[in-house]
Design a protein around this motif. Structure first.
Motif, short mmCIF file in Angstrom:
data_model
loop_
_atom_site.label_atom_id
_atom_site.label_comp_id
_atom_site.label_asym_id
_atom_site.label_seq_id
_atom_site.Cartn_x
_atom_site.Cartn_y
_atom_site.Cartn_z
N VAL A 706 -3.91 -11.65 21.56
CA VAL A 706 -5.17 -11.21 20.96
C VAL A 706 -4.97 -10.89 19.49
O VAL A 706 -5.81 -11.22 18.64
CB VAL A 706 -5.72 -9.99 21.72
CG1 VAL A 706 -6.98 -9.46 21.05
CG2 VAL A 706 -6.03 -10.36 23.17
N ASN A 707 -3.87 -10.23 19.17
CA ASN A 707 -3.59 -9.89 17.78
C ASN A 707 -3.47 -11.14 16.92
O ASN A 707 -3.94 -11.19 15.78
CB ASN A 707 -2.30 -9.07 17.70
CG ASN A 707 -2.06 -8.52 16.31
OD1 ASN A 707 -3.00 -8.19 15.59
ND2 ASN A 707 -0.80 -8.44 15.92
N ALA A 708 -2.86 -12.19 17.48
CA ALA A 708 -2.76 -13.45 16.75
C ALA A 708 -4.13 -14.07 16.49
O ALA A 708 -4.39 -14.62 15.40
CB ALA A 708 -1.86 -14.42 17.51
N ARG A 709 -5.02 -13.96 17.46
CA ARG A 709 -6.37 -14.49 17.28
C ARG A 709 -7.15 -13.68 16.24
O ARG A 709 -7.97 -14.23 15.48
CB ARG A 709 -7.11 -14.51 18.62
CG ARG A 709 -6.52 -15.48 19.61
CD ARG A 709 -7.20 -15.41 20.96
NE ARG A 709 -8.57 -15.89 20.93
CZ ARG A 709 -9.34 -15.99 22.00
NH1 ARG A 709 -8.85 -15.67 23.20
NH2 ARG A 709 -10.59 -16.42 21.90
N ILE A 710 -6.91 -12.37 16.21
CA ILE A 710 -7.56 -11.54 15.20
C ILE A 710 -7.12 -11.96 13.80
O ILE A 710 -7.93 -12.09 12.88
CB ILE A 710 -7.24 -10.05 15.45
CG1 ILE A 710 -7.87 -9.58 16.78
CG2 ILE A 710 -7.73 -9.19 14.30
CD1 ILE A 710 -7.49 -8.18 17.17
N GLN A 711 -5.82 -12.19 13.63
CA GLN A 711 -5.31 -12.57 12.33
C GLN A 711 -5.78 -13.98 11.94
O GLN A 711 -6.09 -14.24 10.77
CB GLN A 711 -3.77 -12.51 12.34
CG GLN A 711 -3.21 -11.13 12.64
CD GLN A 711 -3.72 -10.07 11.69
OE1 GLN A 711 -3.83 -10.30 10.48
NE2 GLN A 711 -4.05 -8.90 12.23
N LYS A 712 -5.84 -14.88 12.91
CA LYS A 712 -6.29 -16.24 12.62
C LYS A 712 -7.76 -16.26 12.20
O LYS A 712 -8.16 -17.04 11.33
CB LYS A 712 -6.08 -17.12 13.85
CG LYS A 712 -6.48 -18.57 13.65
CD LYS A 712 -6.24 -19.38 14.91
CE LYS A 712 -6.66 -20.84 14.71
NZ LYS A 712 -6.47 -21.64 15.95
N ALA A 713 -8.56 -15.39 12.81
CA ALA A 713 -9.99 -15.35 12.49
C ALA A 713 -10.25 -14.89 11.07
O ALA A 713 -11.31 -15.18 10.50
CB ALA A 713 -10.72 -14.45 13.48
N LEU A 714 -9.30 -14.16 10.47
CA LEU A 714 -9.51 -13.67 9.11
C LEU A 714 -9.60 -14.80 8.09
O LEU A 714 -10.20 -14.62 7.03
CB LEU A 714 -8.37 -12.71 8.73
CG LEU A 714 -8.29 -11.41 9.54
CD1 LEU A 714 -7.06 -10.61 9.14
CD2 LEU A 714 -9.56 -10.58 9.36
N SER A 715 -9.01 -15.94 8.40
CA SER A 715 -9.05 -17.08 7.49
C SER A 715 -9.80 -18.26 8.10
O SER A 715 -9.57 -19.41 7.71
CB SER A 715 -7.63 -17.51 7.11
OG SER A 715 -6.89 -17.83 8.29
N SER A 716 -10.68 -18.01 9.06
CA SER A 716 -11.38 -19.09 9.75
C SER A 716 -12.49 -19.67 8.87
O SER A 716 -13.00 -19.01 7.96
CB SER A 716 -11.98 -18.56 11.06
OG SER A 716 -12.91 -17.53 10.79
N THR A 717 -12.86 -20.90 9.17
CA THR A 717 -13.97 -21.54 8.49
C THR A 717 -15.29 -21.18 9.17
O THR A 717 -15.31 -20.46 10.18
CB THR A 717 -13.80 -23.07 8.49
OG1 THR A 717 -13.81 -23.54 9.85
CG2 THR A 717 -12.47 -23.46 7.85
N ASN A 718 -16.36 -21.70 8.63
CA ASN A 718 -17.68 -21.33 9.15
C ASN A 718 -17.91 -21.79 10.57
O ASN A 718 -18.71 -21.21 11.30
CB ASN A 718 -18.75 -21.91 8.24
CG ASN A 718 -20.12 -21.34 8.52
OD1 ASN A 718 -20.25 -20.16 8.83
ND2 ASN A 718 -21.15 -22.17 8.43
#
Length: 803
Positions: A706-718
């Motif tokens: 879950v923590n990895a998904r939180i960090q990935k979402a910080l640089s996600s596209t639209n």
């Protein structure tokens, strides 16, 4: 005369197939014909080759009307173009129009107008500035400032007298106004409502009188567009091939000439287009010879093979959708396979060729609906020339296999076995189980697409009701119409409550994150129609609006304990006590002056009782004011038994202690992480030595995934997944969930496993559609605090996928 001589002579005789546009029955694939088609009527030119039901003229007129006005309807719905510079139009619940460019909005629960969406976000989200089509802002502190001041003064057991006294001085001024004893409840104790109304016509309604009026029908006063009826079942095929002479006949004309009582049993020849090309004369001849041989061996008059028995161009599609009736009426089903088979392998079953035959979508119904006789398999060795192929194939007896054992050639043998049990009557599946199981088998198979709804149309032959095929149906629309036409035990209503493993999963994915089956979900809604762009019209849902802009003050109610009663009384009457004390002391001082030696009085001081009472009131007021920080803290803190229902949304992850400070003014321990509400929720045993086997929600961030998904979402596209936090003040829970767009509303549509299935939906104001972003499992009390909403147009695909 030897068999080889007979075969050579037969090869010189060509069967006379009808001038048709040919199709492979096992796939429903449209093939190219070497001969020209019949001319299409001018009126139906926009729908060349379309299927027409029994009332042909009526439906041709209706389809032409549909095609003529499809663009106009799409323009009114705002669906033709997705360009951002296009001007879109909207009509709200009170019929007020709004026009503007595409942007992200929500329905304001105050007035029902589409309002620009502003999302409060965590500091990490604001710092990274990932792309989004909504406005972001920092989180505000909604806790009562009087309590924040009190908490600041009393932190760590009271900071010091330097802090305490200024706080008391400020509170003295504040408490000069009467302390509020009662607070007005918001929305009668319900969540914020969803002020939604769907104004558009459905693509196809459950009740046909809700379809749009048709002004272009040949009859007068037509109330609605023609109802898309059912494909009629037939007892015999429209065309057959006679074994004697391999001549294609029209069955009705043959019956008129020979009588209705004459037996006309037939063999069905099944094949796949991967092994036999229907537009190849040699392959067609081979199929005819196999059909003739099988019919003669079985002692029947005719055989049916799709390359010649689908009829003329104007009724060919109608006959394709009736192939299931052809299978059911056949005396026996034989399978023709062809491939490079070695001589040593001719004595064994052609396993690979049969697997290839069964890999096609349209062959599954042929196995399930075939008569309860052994299936004969004719194998052509492609390494030989055509004469030797037929000689070798027809000289040796065909392989025989019981259809019960046929599924072993496929990877989904266990699932196909369940369907065989159903059609043999040994284990009857419910309508819901039948559709779900059959669709699971069909979606694993392949076909060359003829219509977008081919998958559903192949399923149609296994069901009782068969709605007419429509060329403008998408895959989901075809399945939805098929589901509504049959007693599917509310399949669509259950399907929308499942959470697919991916937001981009196809519509026929019946998988659920919590591994729930369709029959585990109990719907609370009804699908009353089908909309454009793979949407459904849903009625009976309860809903609530999610507030994203900021936190709001939450009305809390607790038990009236002794300390709280004392605190309320003291803070309520401190203001009048203090004012009365000042007035008494002032009056006593004035009287004392007049009765002194400077006045005309007798010198007797009669104000002593007044001064005493005033001094007592003043002392009591000062005690209350000096202890007011402690009293206010006791009044605001403690257990909460009831709270004003709110759904607050935050983009990103925020620790629960920080949320409590923003919402209540201080860390209070009232909120807790949800246990199984979302796909990101985590839970474990309660850390208490005396409470064994108690469940407690855990901070999802402790899970590395879950923590990895939180960090990935910080640089996600639209169009990529983002992380959001949902705060429910009624159940005092915090839920972390993933979605592509911030959901504007919560729609409670069903229940499963003692929890309510709630759809979190984003809103597209340009077409007035709610799009399912994710699904949560909420506690049942929250359901009854949501308000019923009107019919809603719901899209099952995430809005980012719709474009």
């Amino acid at each position: 005369m030897g068999l080889s001589t007979i075969v050579r002579k037969l090869l010189k005789r060509k069967p006379k197939p009808l001038e048709v546009q040919e199709r492979d029955s096992t796939r429903g694939e449209e093939l190219h014909s070497t001969k020209s088609k019949k001319p299409t009527p001018a009126f139906a030119s926009s729908h060349t080759g379309a299927y027409h039901p029994t009332e042909k003229n009526l439906h041709r007129t209706a389809e032409a009307w549909d095609a003529h006005h499809a663009v106009k309807d799409d323009e009114e719905a705002g669906l033709v173009s997705r360009k951002r510079n296009q001007l879109f139009h909207h009509r709200d619940i009170l019929k007020r129009p709004y026009s503007g460019l595409r942007d992200t909005r929500f329905l304001n629960p105050k007035d029902g107008k589409p309002t620009k969406l502003i999302v409060q976000s965590s500091e990490e989200v604001l710092a990274n500035r990932s792309s989004a089509d909504w406005e972001r802002k920092s989180t505000d502190n909604a806790g009562p400032w009087i309590f924040r001041l009190t908490h600041w003064a009393t932190a760590d057991g009271g900071r010091s007298i330097v802090v305490w006294l200024p706080a008391c001085a400020v509170l003295t001024i504040v408490l000069l106004n009467p302390f509020p004893v009662t607070v007005k409840t918001r929305n009668n104790g319900f969540y914020e409502p969803v002020l939604y109304k769907d104004w558009q016509y459905p693509y196809d309604a459950r009740n046909r009188y809700e379809n749009p009026p048709c002004k272009y029908l040949p009859y007068k006063n037509a109330p609605t567009r023609p109802f898309i009826g059912q494909i009629e079942r037939v007892s015999e095929p429209a065309y057959l091939c006679l074994a004697e002479g391999m001549k294609v006949i029209n069955v009705q004309q043959w019956r008129k000439a020979n009588g209705k009582d004459v037996a006309l049993d037939y063999i069905m020849v099944s094949y796949t287009g991967k092994q036999f090309a229907s537009n190849n004369d040699k392959d067609k001849d081979s199929l005819h010879f196999i059909g003739q041989h099988a019919a003669q061996e079985a002692g029947v008059r005719a055989y049916w093979v799709s390359c010649s028995c689908l009829g003329m161009a104007d009724d060919q599609e109608e006959n394709v959708w009736r192939i299931s009736d052809v299978i059911k009426g056949a005396f026996q089903v034989v399978i023709a396979v062809a491939g490079p088979v070695g001589v040593k392998e001719m004595g064994t079953l052609p396993t690979e060729l049969l697997s290839q035959w069964g890999d096609r979508v349209w062959t599954l119904p042929e196995l399930l609906l075939s008569p309860e006789r052994d299936i004969e398999i004719y194998t052509l060795n492609r390494s030989l020339d055509q004469v030797q192929q037929l000689k070798q194939c027809l000289e040796r007896p065909p392989d025989r296999i019981n259809r019960r054992n046929f599924s072993r050639f496929w990877e989904d043998a266990s699932i196909v076995g369940q369907l065989l049990d159903h059609y043999e009557g040994s284990v009857i599946l419910s309508p819901l189980e039948l559709i779900a199981t059959a669709l699971k088998c069909l979606e694993r198979r392949h076909t060359t697409q003829h219509l977008p709804g081919d998958l559903s149309y192949s399923l149609m032959g296994l069901l009782r009701q068969r709605p007419n095929a429509r060329k403008d149906d998408s895959g989901f629309q075809a399945f939805a119409r098929l589901s509504l036409a049959n007693d599917s035990n509310m399949l669509l209503e259950r399907l929308i409550c499942l959470l697919p493993p991916s937001p981009y999963a196809p519509w026929y994915s019946f998988q659920d994150h919590w591994d729930a089956s369709l029959w585990d979900v109990y719907p609370r809604t009804q699908v009353c129609g089908i909309g454009e762009n793979d949407t459904v019209i849903l009625d009976g849902a309860r809903g609530a609006t999610i507030r994203w802009k900021s936190f709001k003050k939450v009305i809390l109610r607790g038990n009236a304990t002794v300390i709280r009663r004392i605190a309320v009384l003291a803070l309520t009457f401190v203001s009048p006590f203090f004012i009365a004390a000042i007035a008494m002391l002032a009056a006593g001082a004035s009287n004392a002056f007049q009765n002194s030696g400077y006045g005309y009085g007798s010198g007797y001081d009669g104000t002593t009782p007044l001064k005493a009472i005033g001094g007592l009131f003043l002392a009591l007021s000062l005690i209350i004011l000096l202890s007011s920080p402690w009293l206010i803290k006791k009044l605001y803190l403690g257990k909460v038994w009831n709270a004003q229902p709110w759904f607050f949304g935050i983009e990103g992850y925020i620790p629960i202690d920080e949320i409590e400070k923003k919402l209540f003014g201080a860390k209070s321990g009232r909120l807790s992480w949800s246990t199984t509400t979302s796909s990101l929720s985590r839970h474990d045993h309660l850390n208490h030595k005396d409470l064994v086997n108690y469940c407690e929600g855990q901070d999802p961030k402790i899970d590395p995934e879950v923590n990895a998904r939180i960090q990935k979402a910080l640089s996600s596209t639209n169009s990529e997944e983002k992380i959001f936090t949902l705060v429910d003040t009624y159940t005092m829970t915090v839920t972390l969930f993933a979605a592509v767009k911030p959901p504007a509303a919560v729609l409670a549509c069903g229940e499963e496993g003692g929890m309510q299935r709630a759809l979190l939906c984003s809103y597209d104001w340009t077409n007035n559609t709610m799009y399912r972003e994710t699904v949560l499992r909420m506690e049942t009390p929250a359901y009854w605090r949501m308000s019923p909403i009107r019919r809603v147009r719901l899209g099952l695909q995430t809005r980012a996928r719709m474009g």
